[in-house]
Design a protein around this motif. Structure first.
Motif, short mmCIF file in Angstrom:
data_model
loop_
_atom_site.label_atom_id
_atom_site.label_comp_id
_atom_site.label_asym_id
_atom_site.label_seq_id
_atom_site.Cartn_x
_atom_site.Cartn_y
_atom_site.Cartn_z
N ILE A 192 0.85 -1.19 0.00
CA ILE A 192 0.00 0.00 0.00
C ILE A 192 0.89 1.24 0.00
N ASP A 193 0.63 2.14 -0.94
CA ASP A 193 1.35 3.42 -1.00
C ASP A 193 2.86 3.24 -1.05
N GLY A 194 3.28 2.21 -1.77
CA GLY A 194 4.71 1.98 -1.93
C GLY A 194 5.38 1.32 -0.75
N LYS A 195 4.60 0.78 0.19
CA LYS A 195 5.18 0.13 1.37
C LYS A 195 4.62 -1.27 1.53
N ILE A 240 -7.97 2.07 -1.00
CA ILE A 240 -8.71 2.76 -2.07
C ILE A 240 -8.49 4.26 -1.96
N THR A 241 -8.47 4.78 -0.74
CA THR A 241 -8.21 6.21 -0.53
C THR A 241 -6.82 6.60 -1.01
N VAL A 242 -5.83 5.74 -0.72
CA VAL A 242 -4.47 5.98 -1.21
C VAL A 242 -4.46 6.07 -2.73
N ALA A 243 -5.13 5.11 -3.38
CA ALA A 243 -5.18 5.09 -4.84
C ALA A 243 -5.90 6.32 -5.38
N LYS A 244 -6.98 6.72 -4.72
CA LYS A 244 -7.73 7.90 -5.15
C LYS A 244 -6.87 9.16 -5.04
N ASN A 245 -6.17 9.29 -3.91
CA ASN A 245 -5.32 10.47 -3.72
C ASN A 245 -4.20 10.51 -4.75
N ALA A 246 -3.64 9.34 -5.05
CA ALA A 246 -2.58 9.29 -6.06
C ALA A 246 -3.11 9.72 -7.42
N PHE A 247 -4.33 9.26 -7.74
CA PHE A 247 -4.92 9.64 -9.02
C PHE A 247 -5.17 11.14 -9.09
N ALA A 265 -3.80 3.45 -19.22
CA ALA A 265 -4.83 4.47 -19.36
C ALA A 265 -4.64 5.64 -18.41
N GLY A 266 -3.78 5.47 -17.40
CA GLY A 266 -3.51 6.56 -16.45
C GLY A 266 -4.23 6.42 -15.13
N ASN A 267 -4.83 5.26 -14.87
CA ASN A 267 -5.54 5.05 -13.62
C ASN A 267 -4.59 4.68 -12.48
N SER A 268 -5.08 4.78 -11.26
CA SER A 268 -4.46 4.13 -10.11
C SER A 268 -5.18 2.80 -9.91
N ILE A 269 -4.50 1.82 -9.31
CA ILE A 269 -5.08 0.49 -9.22
C ILE A 269 -5.01 -0.10 -7.81
N VAL A 270 -5.99 -0.95 -7.51
CA VAL A 270 -5.96 -1.82 -6.34
C VAL A 270 -6.22 -3.22 -6.86
N PRO A 298 5.10 6.06 -9.76
CA PRO A 298 4.93 6.78 -8.50
C PRO A 298 4.24 5.93 -7.43
N LYS A 299 4.66 6.11 -6.20
CA LYS A 299 4.09 5.34 -5.09
C LYS A 299 2.62 5.72 -4.91
N GLY A 300 1.84 4.73 -4.55
CA GLY A 300 0.41 4.94 -4.35
C GLY A 300 -0.44 4.67 -5.58
N VAL A 301 0.21 4.59 -6.74
CA VAL A 301 -0.53 4.34 -7.98
C VAL A 301 -0.94 2.87 -8.09
N ALA A 302 -0.05 1.98 -7.69
CA ALA A 302 -0.33 0.54 -7.76
C ALA A 302 -0.30 -0.05 -6.36
N ASN A 303 -1.39 -0.72 -5.98
CA ASN A 303 -1.53 -1.27 -4.63
C ASN A 303 -2.03 -2.70 -4.70
N LEU A 304 -1.59 -3.52 -3.75
CA LEU A 304 -1.91 -4.95 -3.74
C LEU A 304 -2.49 -5.35 -2.40
N LEU A 305 -3.68 -5.97 -2.45
CA LEU A 305 -4.32 -6.48 -1.24
C LEU A 305 -4.62 -7.95 -1.39
N MET A 306 -4.32 -8.73 -0.37
CA MET A 306 -4.73 -10.12 -0.32
C MET A 306 -5.82 -10.27 0.73
N GLY A 307 -6.72 -11.21 0.50
CA GLY A 307 -7.78 -11.43 1.46
C GLY A 307 -9.00 -12.05 0.83
N ALA A 308 -10.03 -12.21 1.63
CA ALA A 308 -11.25 -12.88 1.18
C ALA A 308 -12.02 -12.04 0.19
N GLY A 309 -12.62 -12.71 -0.79
CA GLY A 309 -13.45 -12.00 -1.75
C GLY A 309 -14.63 -11.32 -1.09
#
Length: 490
Positions: free
Chosen positions: A9-12, A48-55, A168-173, A197-208
């Motif tokens: 998240i956010d490059g960390k 999602i907020t991190v990705a939104k702010n990055a966008f 396309a220029g989006n931020s992603i989760v 840039p940090k915050g543009v690409a984020n990875l989450l693992m967990g239940a659907g």
């Protein structure tokens, strides 16, 4: 040593606040290869907020297409340098053969390069609306893209979504499947080494039900791309209505492979085997219904069964294996239950049907290549997606019956026709209600072509220029070249 995975998240790289972990299993031997975090609803919302702010900051979305292309090429280069590791992780985590994993990894690298090339050649449109009005059509990024990936192609499906969404220029989760996150984690490790840039690409693992549901419901997510079952796709579609976000769904299939009596029989049999048993049948576009013209029905079955008995099933890291493991114990049991249902329904089991527990496969999730014949269209094994190495073979008389049987399911993802008569083959394939089709071949496609289905097999398209469109808004700009009062009100 079992690897402890983290979310990005956010490059960390950080641990989830949820102490519960998901065991990541090698399906060939049930060894635990990693422990994955289960992100919470609160962590998902924060991401999602991190990705939104990055966008909204414009650090990525305001870059020129050419600048974004350079970063995509950076990612491609990093992946190519780590190709062997990506392949090994895919084999260990998913159970597929190394040959399949190598193909997927190369295709993934090509995907980043392809979308980089699109950015370097992208153009808009202009119209002369009137003597003094010029209309310009441009494409813009949508915002935050939620990307939800299945377990059957963990690496390739991740990249099929990441590459166009970033292009396309989006931020992603991105949320990989709970049981197959290993290659997605590696891809994000490589992304972290680039100038994205940090915050543009984020990875989450967990239940659907937690991460996927939160992404789908969030008013701050502007587009959701999901590949998986039709049932889950319906849930995502319903959850997305909150802010009427754009959705792209690639869902289930029960694809027909139509074999006419005038087909090259050896070629048709070879591709029919490849069409269903590649990936152990865990492929959405698998040719799981083979429709054979009655003139060659018995001969086809005899030769087909003879061929599949020679398929070498085994661990994916064994270079002699041609078909690997089923991805999990739960899914193996689901396939075996369908085999039981098929026999109960009265279908004839011509070959296979058992779990393999010999030759070093005792601890793994392996199923024999399985064939049902003498089936009726109303049987569950004909109508429902089994998603395993199980094929049903149906008989047809003429073109009209072939088309009727081919379209007689709720799905419409893929389909094929085998015939030496090219005019007939084209005539038939145009009648098959499916988005991905072949004539005298199966499964083979390329990244420039759109991927997706009709009916309950999905909405939208991946790959090609169509795949980029899924992550863009279309805007018209009308420019007055001679500004003056309109004089509408006198």
């Amino acid at each position: 040593m079992t690897q402890a995975l983290k979310i990005y998240i956010d490059g960390k790289w950080i641990d989830s606040s949820n102490p519960e972990k998901q065991d990541i299993i090698n399906p060939a031997n049930q060894e635990i290869i990693a422990k994955a975090p289960k992100a919470t609803k609160e962590e998902t919302e924060a991401t999602i907020t991190v990705a939104k702010n990055a966008f909204e900051s414009g650090v990525w979305s305001d870059r020129t297409p050419q600048e974004r292309a350079e970063v995509l090429l950076e990612i491609a280069d990093k992946m190519e340098e780590s190709l062997d590791e990506l392949v090994t992780l895919e084999v260990e985590n998913n159970g597929k053969t190394r040959k399949e994993a190598e193909y997927d990894a190369l295709d993934a690298v090509s995907s980043f390069r392809y979308y980089a090339s699109l950015l370097n050649t992208s153009t808009g449109q202009t119209y002369e609306a009137s003597d003094d009005i010029q209309t310009v059509i441009i494409k813009e990024p949508m915002g935050v893209a939620g990307l939800i990936v299945p377990w059957n192609f963990p690496l390739l499906m991740s990249v099929w979504k990441i590459a166009p969404a970033l292009a396309a220029g989006n931020s992603i989760v991105l949320k990989p499947a709970e049981i197959t996150p290993m290659t997605a984690v590696k891809v994000f490790e490589l992304i972290d080494q680039t100038s994205l840039p940090k915050g543009v690409a984020n990875l989450l693992m967990g239940a659907g039900s937690v991460v996927g549901q939160t992404i789908s419901e969030s008013n701050d997510v502007n587009v959701v791309s999901f590949t998986g079952s039709t049932e889950v796709g319906r849930n995502i579609m319903q959850a997305a209505t909150g802010n009427l976000k754009k959705i792209s769904l690639e869902l289930g299939g029960k694809s027909p492979n139509i074999i006419f009596a005038d087909a090259d029989l050896d070629t048709a049999i070879d591709y029919a085997m490849y069409g269903i048993y590649m990936g152990s049948g865990q492929v959405c576009s698998s040719g799981s219904r083979v429709l054979v013209q009655e003139d060659i029905y018995d001969t086809f079955i005899e030769k087909f069964v003879e061929g599949i008995k020679k398929i070498r099933v085994g661990p994916g890291n064994d270079e002699n294996s041609e078909m690997g493991a089923i991805v999990s114990k739960k899914h193996m049991e689901s396939i075996l239950e369908y085999i039981r249902i098929g026999k109960e329904e009265g279908a004839h089991l011509a070959c296979g049907g058992n779990r393999i527990e010999r030759d070093g496969m005792e601890k793994g999730f392996f199923i024999e290549p399985t064939v049902f014949v003498d089936v009726d269209s109303d049987m569950r094994i004909v109508q429902e997606e089994i998603f395993g190495p199980v094929v049903v073979i149906q008989k047809f008389n003429d073109e009209a019956e072939a088309i009727k049987l081919a379209n007689d399911t709720v799905f419409g993802l893929a389909g094929a026709v085998f015939s030496r008569d090219q005019n007939k083959a084209m005539r038939i394939i145009k009648k098959v209600r499916a988005g991905i089709t072949w004539i005298n071949t199966y499964h083979l496609t390329n990244i420039q072509a759109p991927w997706g289905g009709y009916k309950q097999s999905g909405i939208g398209r991946s790959l090609g220029t169509y795949g980029l469109d899924e992550y863009q808004e279309t805007k018209q700009i009308n420019i007055s070249t001679q500004p003056q009062p309109i004089g509408w009100f006198r």
